[in-house]
Structure formats: structure tokens, C-alpha cells
Enzyme design. Structure first.
Site, PDB file in Angstrom:
ATOM      1  N   PRO A 132       2.594   5.955  -6.745  1.00  6.87           N
ATOM      2  CA  PRO A 132       3.702   5.050  -6.438  1.00  6.87           C
ATOM      3  C   PRO A 132       3.352   4.057  -5.341  1.00  6.87           C
ATOM      4  O   PRO A 132       2.392   4.239  -4.602  1.00  6.87           O
ATOM      5  CB  PRO A 132       4.813   5.981  -5.967  1.00  6.87           C
ATOM      6  CG  PRO A 132       4.433   7.324  -6.425  1.00  6.87           C
ATOM      7  CD  PRO A 132       2.950   7.354  -6.570  1.00  6.87           C
ATOM      8  N   ARG A 133       4.191   3.027  -5.255  1.00  3.63           N
ATOM      9  CA  ARG A 133       3.865   1.888  -4.400  1.00  3.63           C
ATOM     10  C   ARG A 133       3.756   2.235  -2.927  1.00  3.63           C
ATOM     11  O   ARG A 133       2.840   1.773  -2.248  1.00  3.63           O
ATOM     12  CB  ARG A 133       4.952   0.824  -4.556  1.00  3.63           C
ATOM     13  CG  ARG A 133       4.906   0.252  -5.915  1.00  3.63           C
ATOM     14  CD  ARG A 133       5.932  -0.800  -6.105  1.00  3.63           C
ATOM     15  NE  ARG A 133       5.708  -1.360  -7.432  1.00  3.63           N
ATOM     16  CZ  ARG A 133       6.508  -2.215  -8.031  1.00  3.63           C
ATOM     17  NH1 ARG A 133       7.591  -2.618  -7.418  1.00  3.63           N
ATOM     18  NH2 ARG A 133       6.225  -2.653  -9.222  1.00  3.63           N
ATOM     19  N   ASP A 134       4.722   3.002  -2.427  1.00  3.91           N
ATOM     20  CA  ASP A 134       4.709   3.285  -0.990  1.00  3.91           C
ATOM     21  C   ASP A 134       3.401   3.992  -0.637  1.00  3.91           C
ATOM     22  O   ASP A 134       2.740   3.661   0.349  1.00  3.91           O
ATOM     23  CB  ASP A 134       5.939   4.107  -0.576  1.00  3.91           C
ATOM     24  CG  ASP A 134       6.151   5.356  -1.421  1.00  3.91           C
ATOM     25  OD1 ASP A 134       5.583   5.429  -2.525  1.00  3.91           O
ATOM     26  OD2 ASP A 134       6.885   6.257  -0.985  1.00  3.91           O
TER      27      ASP A 134
END
Ligand SMILES: Cc1cc2nc3c(=O)[nH]c(=O)nc-3n(C[C@H](O)[C@H](O)[C@H](O)COP(=O)(O)OP(=O)(O)OC[C@H]3O[C@@H](n4cnc5c(N)ncnc54)[C@H](O)[C@@H]3O)c2cc1C
Ligand code: FES
EC number: 1.3.5.1
Lengths: 250, 635
Positions: B327-329
Site C-alpha cells: 500500500p501507498r503509505d
């Protein structure tokens, strides 16, 4: 680098205007063209002058809000690039750059380089859609669309509505813009039913705005940031004539 | 805080709501007016859908055409659990992925509804003529996005947002043609008008004439998008702003999840001081691109000259089961960790590589060009580099705000009759949004949720006395808006609005970006306060009160300066790490986020108390009935 600029300044809609000269130092190659104008505006603010008004928003070539005539070319020297994607590495130290708004009778100037392109919206309002109200849609995979048809529809649908085609055309024709929409929708099975009315209504609206006729010089395709093909204009004309021959006038 | 979640089992809640929502008699609908601020996916779809039902709509945007809302820039795709790939997808799985992706900081019922309505959105978009990618058989194609293990992302080359938006725009234009929608482009909302606790209108500025105008309605919808532009350098458009929601906030609507900002891992790196924006390279590229940095810090060799064993594919190394699709984070933080450790590449040493050589070798250049052609072209236009021949340089950039105005299940804020849709609300993404879920949320809010919940509200307003623009509340709001404009024009200091915006952005990147600490946040609050004082002393706006982009910018920056301080307060108060909110004090030994469910399993909703008063916190506890809270692991 040092850049000399000659920029169109105009106070208000329908008012007089003229070219004004500026010189900007410390321009770097990795600046975008609009960042160069930002820098110039910074200088103007320092001097207490009104900034140069220009349209822009996404600054990544997709919203279609920017658009300047740069040295007489819509969106500047590179083909298929929006003004916001143009970078100063395309210019040389000491260059003089002429900057004007996109000009067309149908695109009145609001102030400096900002123009009114609402004529495009009115053309879409006249029929540039598939009348599928919220809630009425069938299961998506019940409408099969051949891979190549979907890709071709996409090619037309990719138009960003910037108006470079109109600004480039010696007749200020909107034929490329209008055909991109009629072809996008009529290629798809969902959009075929309304195709005859759509092409009639949109062409009628195009004519009612102050756009000129298309004389097939194909200059529009050269400047189009999305490389929309002029073949769409031929397809639109064919669909238009066919719909009239079949007596379904809009 | 009452979220007004309908009763019953999770899977039945939305049906229950729809079955019990009040209706307005068709003859009465045209007498009811709704204001919609915003023409992005959320605003356009809501305005068109309400007009189709027969309501009168006044719709506003600041661009010169409603087709230019920043939804247009979304590249990668939109999620829906159609399970066309037969890979085990379902409403429940999508719900679970989204809840987990948001690090268990969103409402179960909202998220379930998002997944439940996703399939219908694809149907709707296809019917409108959105040219999604197709298989050779003619069926719809899908791809994967970060944070999930199924293929549920629908896409239209790298221009999915544009194509979805054109669908919504065209639906809106059809309603303009019927006369049910009055469209006001180049108009900026400056204030909300509240009469006896209910939203009854707005004050806008005509950006061509500069005149202030009043509009009255029975309900107001804000769909004004995200405020990631507060960081100045971001993937947002130049005009994106928080002003519409912030001014509503000052009129009594609470802000929630304010500091939850997504920093996207794959944007183009900053290359110089004049830069005004960071262009996103779609996350979909991570399907086929591999991310790496040189194993040796400070390695200056050309990437093509660095042999395989001397490359560190750090996502594949740290998160073997999700790899480049983490995921992005997590991906952004991992990039920052490598860059901070001296492994950054590019002229400013602020980037990592995104490499397609393996995919091109396996699938051929043509296939890669078909999937991502426009992104490669865009990359070349901006950087002058051919990414088919060498890796792209990418770096993290502020991108999406999970926070926004607090809304209940019906998308109504704490002000009655004020609905907030799309990125402008805080709702469905918790502390981190999964890729391709936000186009979905904007569309679901506008096409499928608001067309039930707004009529339900309007049904209760049928007999209410009509408020007109002659009401004293309009006089007051307009006078305040005018005072603010006069103030900005009269400071006549020596620094342009951009100066303050850039400084605020830098400070927020440093202290309230990918990683936050108590000490940094306290410093930021202090310094933002000073910057704000300086703004009111030294701002310089030239020009008149007609077309004046400097005046527009100044108004937005004034709001950002207040919002920035609240972001830091919000981040300071949340003494845990969750999703995009990473507090340095709360991490495991190997640098992963440490959530604290005992003390912080709530949404922070903040109430404005006046310019020099601290905000008041109203926690909305999150109750998980369906899922067990677990540590989010992508290892
Ligand atoms: C570069 C980029 C790529 C993205 N890619 C994806 C993706 O692949 N998949 C995905 O799911 N999500 C993606 N997102 C996120 C997604 O695009 C947005 O969250 C979503 O489109 C927001 O839609 P919206 O309708 O809420 O707001 P917007 O589309 O931003 O619309 C806001 C509207 O409000 C108007 N407005 C704002 N302020 C005012 C005011 N004060 N007065 C009057 N009008 C106002 C604007 O004119 C505009 O019409 C991406 C975002 C960015 C920035
Ligand atoms: S600013 Fe959006 S296309 Fe140039």
C-alpha cells in the site's frame, strides 16, 4: 538564461489590448513554461503591477484549461504537448517569445491570456452524451465491445477540450473537437441509437456559435495534445450526411 | 457524535436505509432547490442525478468548464468487486481490504456500502460510454492495484479519471440542456449561509466580474475535492483548495481526520526551486515496474550500469508477499527511509528507480506501451527521458486527503442540510486510502448515496418556510466575504501569496508529512502561527477586484494557514501510528507503525471555536462488529 517576452495584455472583455515587452533573467531549463510565467508574475508583484492573467489548473496536460499561442503556435513549438507540459529547455538564452491568447471569434478574451471557451460546453449540451440516467444501466458485461473498438473510441474520447484545434485553424473551425465526441459515442454500441440526432444537434450548435467551416487543412491534428485524428472529421461528415439522407434531421 | 448508522446486520444496512428513506412527491421536486459546489466526479454525478429526479440544481466550479475538475487527472483506475476474474473477490473481501487498508480507522457501515455499490458504478459508466479497457473477447478487463491480491481495477488506459469525469460531465450537460441545472463556471464559493442551524445558501464570487453573488437553496452540497495542495508541491491542480469546506467549518461543520494525508509513492521528483507541482505517475505502473535503489549509498553510476546484485529492491525485500504492490503509505515511507539513508538517486538525490526492463523483456515493449503508453509519453515530455530504455525516477508526493468535513452515514455534516461528498468529506478511507477507491467513492457518493439521502432530508423541508437571498443571514455573510477581500487587497506588503504557500508547504512536508513527532508538530504549530501573522502584515496582492488570480490565491492561502495549524494539532493529539499517520514515537523495532486501539480507536472531529480559540475535539468511537482489529501486515 535571459528571455525576452512580448505578451498580450488586455484589461477586459471586448476592450482594447496590445503586446507589452518584458525581460526575465534567471530562467532555467527545467522550468515549465507556466513556471516561467509564474516567475515573471513574481517580478511584477514586486513592482506593484497587475500580474499577467492566464488559465491553467492541472499542469499535467489533462484538464485542458491552459492554452497559449506561443510564437504563433498553439501550445508552442512542440507537437502534441500542452502549454503546461512545455519546458524552457525548448528555448535558448536570449530568445524572444511572443505570447498571445488562443484567438477565435467564439473564444472572447476575458483578460490578458484568459479566454471564454464556454461555446464548447454548449456544443456538448446540445447532444454530446448518451442519455443513460442514473440507475438505468444494465450489467456492464452484457454490452460487449470489441477490444479494438474500445481502443478507437478511447482515442477519440481522449480530447481534453483545450481549443488548440480552433486556435490553430485559419477558419477557427471546431470540427475536430465536435467530431471527437460524435465518433467516440457512435463507435460504441451504447451510443449508436442516438447517433443521428447527436451529430445533427452538435453540428447545428457548432454552427450557431461563431466557429468557421472546416476546409481540411489538417493543421488541427498537428497541434492536438491528444493527437486526435482528422479522420474523425471525415467520419462525422459522413454520419451527418447519412442522417440527412435518411431524413432524420435534427 | 451520532453517525446515524441504520440498524440491522452490516450487509443489510444500506437496503434498510433505502427502504425507509422518505421521498418527495414528483410534483414537489421542482420546487426544491439544491446547490452543488463542485463538478468533479462527486459533484457532477450528484447534480445530474438530482436533476434527473426533477430537483432544481445550481452547480458551481472555479474552472472555466466543469469538465476540468481535478478528477480529470486520475490515471490508474477505479475499483469494483465484479469478480470478473473469478479470483475470489466479493463485496465482503473488498470491504475488508478497504477497512484494513485504512488501518481500521473508518466506519464499517460506510465502507461496506462503498463496496456494495461499486458494481453498479461500472454498469453506469459503461452505459454512459466510458471506454474502459476490454479483453479481445469484448469483456471488460481488470488489473491489480496496491494493497490487494485480487484484480478489481477497471481502467481506461492511463486516463480513467478523465473518462469517468467526461461521463459525469456529459450527464450534467444533458441536465443543463433540459434547464434543470443552472451551471456557474468561474465562480468560487466564499461562504456558507446558515439560517436557524440549517444550510440555506452560499455566497460566491464571479471570477470574471469580481462581483459577489448570493444563491439560496433548500440544501447545500459541497463536493469541492481534496486539500492536498496545502503542501504546495503536490499532485493536485493549482486551484485545488480547502476554502469551501473551511468556510463551512467556520460556520459550524466539524472537520475530521484532518491530518490523514496520503503521500503517493510514485510521483515525479522535484527538480528545481521554481517547481509548482509534482506530476503523478500512476500507481498502476507498479503492476509491472520494480522499485529499487543502489545497494551502495551515494552510488552515482547510470542505473543501467548497476548490476542486479548491487540493486536493493527494498519493497520486495521488506514486504515479500505484496512486494511492489504494497500500500501507498508503506511504499512511500519505505522510499523515504532509503532516501534519508543516502540511497536516493537523481540530481537532487531525492528519488528511487521504477524499472520496467523485466516486464519489457517478458511481455514485449508493445504490450507495455498499450498498458501505459500515455504515462511513458508524459514522462518523456516532462523529463526528456525515454523510460523504455532506462528506469523512471520517482519520489513521494502529497496526493490525497482522507480527512475532510465530518459526515454521518447520510453524508450530512454537523450542519443540517449541508451534505459533503467525494474527497471533501472524511468518510470511507480511514487513515489510508487504497488506490482506485477514491474515484469510486466520489462516484458512489454522487450517483448512488446522495440521491437517496438528500431527498430524505428535503422531504422534511417541504413545509419549511422558504429562505430567500433577502434574508439578513445573506447580508451578513456577503458583508463578511467583502470585508475579507478588502482586507487582503489593502495589506499591500511586499510578499506574494505564493511565498506563504511555499513556506507553509515546506513546513508541513517536514513536520506533518510522511513522519511526525511531538517536537516537530509543536514547532510547526508555532511557526505556522508566525507565518500567519506575517501573512497579514506583508502580503501583497496587486491588481483590481475583477479577474485577479493573486486575490484568489491569497484567499486560499489564508484558509490553508488556519487549516495547516489544525492538521498539526490533529496529528499531535493522535498518539499512535496508523495508516498515513506515522508518529516517530510509536513504531516497532523494525520501523513499522504501532497502532493504539485501546486509546485511539476513534475518528477525531474538530469544532471551530473562533479565530484565536483552540479547536474542541469530539471523538466518534469506531465500533467494529464484523472485523477483528488486527495488525496490518503486508510482509
Ligand atoms: C493526479 C491524481 C491521480 C489520481 N488517480 C486516482 C486513481 O487512479 N484512482 C482513484 O480512485 N483515485 C485517484 N485519485 C484521487 C481522485 O481522483 C480524487 O480523490 C477524486 O477524483 C476527487 O473527486 P471530487 O469530485 O471529490 O473532487 P474534484 O474532482 O477535485 O472536484 C472538485 C470540484 O470542486 C470545485 N471547487 C473546489 N473549490 C471550490 C470553491 N471554493 N468554489 C467553487 N467550486 C469549487 C472545483 O471547481 C471542482 O469542480 C487521483 C488524484 C490525483 C490528484
Ligand atoms: S493546465 Fe491542465 S492541461 Fe495544462
Amino acid at each position: 538564461m535571459k528571455i525576452h517576452l512580448k505578451i498580450w495584455r488586455q484589461d477586459e472583455r471586448d476592450g482594447p489590448g496590445g503586446m507589452v515587452s518584458y525581460t526575465l533573467d534567471d530562467v532555467t531549463e527545467d522550468m515549465s513554461f507556466l513556471e516561467m510565467l509564474d516567475a515573471l508574475n513574481g517580478v511584477l508583484i514586486g513592482k506593484g503591477e497587475r500580474v499577467i492573467e492566464f488559465d491553467h489548473d492541472c499542469r499535467e496536460g489533462i484538464c485542458g484549461q491552459c492554452g497559449l499561442m506561443i510564437n504563433g503556435r498553439a501550445h508552442g513549438p512542440l507537437p502534441h504537448v500542452t502549454t503546461c507540459q512545455l519546458h524552457m529547455r525548448s528555448f535558448r538564452d536570449g530568445d524572444t517569445i511572443y505570447i498571445e491568447p488562443f484567438r477565435a471569434a467564439a473564444f472572447p478574451v476575458l483578460r490578458d491570456l484568459k479566454i471564454d471557451r464556454s461555446a464548447f460546453d454548449r456544443i456538448i449540451q446540445s447532444g454530446g452524451y448518451i442519455a443513460a440516467g442514473t440507475g438505468s444501466a444494465p450489467e456492464a458485461n452484457s454490452i460487449l465491445v470489441a477490444h479494438d473498438t474500445a481502443e478507437a473510441a478511447f482515442d477519440a474520447a481522449a480530447c481534453i477540450g483545450c481549443g488548440a484545434c480552433v486556435a490553430t485553424c485559419k477558419n477557427s473551425s471546431a470540427a475536430l473537437f465536435v467530431s471527437a465526441k460524435t465518433v467516440h459515442l457512435s463507435l460504441l454500441p451504447q451510443g449508436k441509437l442516438e447517433a443521428p440526432q447527436r451529430v445533427n444537434a452538435m453540428i447545428a450548435q457548432m454552427n450557431a456559435e461563431q466557429f468557421g467551416p472546416c476546409s481540411n487543412t489538417e493543421a488541427c491534428e498537428v497541434e492536438c495534445p491528444q493527437q486526435i485524428s482528422v479522420l474523425h472529421i471525415a467520419r462525422m461528415n459522413w454520419a451527418f450526411n447519412k442522417s440527412r439522407l435518411l431524413g432524420r434531421k435534427g | 457524535m451520532d453517525a446515524k448508522i441504520p440498524p440491522g446486520p452490516l450487509a443489510d444496512k444500506w437496503n434498510y436505509y433505502k427502504a425507509h428513506a422518505r421521498l418527495v412527491n414528483p410534483a414537489n421536486r421542482k420546487k426544491m432547490k439544491v446547490i452543488v459546489v463542485g463538478t468533479g466526479l462527486a459533484g457532477a454525478s450528484c447534480a445530474a442525478s438530482l436533476a434527473e429526479q426533477g430537483y432544481a440544481v445550481d452547480c458551481f466550479c472555479f474552472q472555466d468548464s466543469s469538465r476540468r475538475a481535478h478528477s480529470v487527472a486520475a490515471q490508474g483506475g477505479v475499483n469494483a468487486c465484479k469478480n470478473y476474474k473469478n479470483d475470489g473477490d466479493s463485496v465482503y473481501r473488498m470491504f475488508y481490504d478497504t477497512i484494513k487498508g485504512g488501518d481500521f480507522r473508518s466506519r464499517e457501515a460506510n465502507v461496506y456500502r462503498l463496496a456494495e455499490c461499486s458494481a453498479a458504478l461500472i454498469d453506469q459508466a459503461v452505459a454512459q460510454g466510458v471506454p474502459f479497457a476490454r479483453e479481445y473477447s469484448g469483456y471488460l478487463d481488470n488489473r491489480s492495484f496496491g494493497g490487494v491480491q485480487v484484480s478489481r481495477t477497471f481502467y481506461a488506459r492511463g486516463q480513467t479519471g478523465q473518462q469517468l469525469l467526461l461521463g459525469a460531465y456529459q450527464a450534467l450537460m444533458r441536465q443543463v440542456h433540459t434547464g434543470k441545472v443552472a451551471l456557474h463556471t468561474r465562480h468560487e464559493m466564499l461562504d456558507l449561509v446558515v439560517v436557524e442551524g440549517k444550510a440555506k445558501g452560499i455566497i460566491v464570487r464571479d471570477l470574471e466580474t469580481g462581483k459577489l453573488e448570493r444563491y439560496a437553496a433548500d440544501a447545500v452540497v459541497l463536493a469541492s475535492g481534496g486539500y492536498g495542495k496545502i503542501y504546495y508541491l503536490s499532485t493536485l491542480a493549482m486551484g485545488c483548495n480547502a476554502s469551501a469546506i473551511w468556510r463551512a467549518h467556520k460556520k459550524g461543520a466539524y472537520m475530521a481526520g484532518v491530518s490523514w494525508v496520503q503521500v503517493h509513492p510514485t510521483s515525479l521528483p522535484q527538480s528545481g526551486q521554481h517547481q509548482s507541482k509534482l506530476t503523478l505517475m500512476s500507481e498502476s505502473l507498479r503492476n509491472d515496474g520494480r522499485i529499487w535503489v543502489p545497494l551502495k549509498a551515494g552510488d552515482t553510476r547510470h542505473p543501467n550500469d548497476i548490476p542486479e546484485p548491487e540493486r536493493d529492491y527494498y519493497l520486495e525485500r521488506r514486504y515479500p508477499s505484496f512486494g511492489n504492490l504494497a500500500p501507498r503509505d508503506i511504499s512511500s515511507r519505505a522510499a523515504k527511509e532509503r532516501i534519508d539513508a543516502g540511497h536516493g538517486v537523481g540530481a537532487m538525490k531525492n528519488a528511487v528507480y521504477l524499472d520496467f526492463s523485466k516486464a519489457i523483456g517478458e511481455q514485449g515493449k508493445d504490450k507495455i506501451a498499450e498498458k501505459y503508453g500515455n504515462l511513458f509519453t508524459m514522462y518523456q515530455k516532462i523529463t526528456g527521458i525515454n523510460a523504455y530504455a532506462q528506469p523512471m525516477l520517482i519520489s513521494p508526493a502529497a496526493h490525497f486527503t482522507m480527512g475532510g468535513l465530518w459526515v454521518d452515514y447520510t453524508l450530512m455534516s454537523t450542519i443540517a442540510g449541508l451534505f459533503v461528498l467525494g474527497e471533501a468529506n472524511f468518510s470511507d478511507h480511514g487513515a489510508n486510502r487504497l488506490g482506485a477507491n477514491s474515484l469510486l467513492q466520489a462516484c458512489v457518493d454522487g450517483y448512488f448515496v446522495a440521491p437517496y439521502t438528500i431527498p430524505d432530508y428535503l422531504a422534511g423541508e417541504l413545509k419549511a418556510e422558504k429562505v430567500t437571498t433577502a434574508h439578513p443571514a445573506f447580508d451578513l455573510a456577503e458583508a463578511l466575504a467583502q470585508t475579507k477581500i478588502d482586507e487582503l487587497l489593502s495589506i499591500q506588503g511586499d510578499l506574494p501569496a505564493d511565498y506563504f504557500h511555499k513556506n507553509l508547504g515546506r513546513l508541513l512536508y517536514d513536520t506533518c508529512g510522511l513522519s511526525r513527532s511531538k517536537e516537530g508538530l509543536e514547532r510547526a504549530i508555532r511557526e505556522i502561527g508566525e507565518l500567519r501573522q506575517e501573512f497579514y502584515r506583508r502580503l501583497k496582492v496587486t491588481g483590481d477586484d475583477k479577474v485577479n488570480t493573486e486575490l484568489e490565491k491569497a484567499g486560499r492561502v489564508a484558509d490553508y494557514l488556519e487549516l495547516g495549524a489544525l492538521m498539526c494539532r490533529d496529528a499531535l493529539a493522535r498518539e499512535e501510528s496508523c495508516g498515513a499517520h506515522f508518529r516517530e514515537e510509536y513504531q516497532t523495532e523494525d520501523g513499522e507503525a504501532m497502532r493504539n486501539d485501546r486509546d485511539f480507536c476513534y475518528v477525531s472531529a474538530w469544532e471551530w471555536q473562533g479565530a484565536d480559540q483552540p479547536h474542541v475535539l469530539h471523538p466518534e468511537p469506531l465500533v467494529f462488529e464484523q472485523v477483528a482489529l488486527s495488525t496490518r501486515s503486508y510482509k
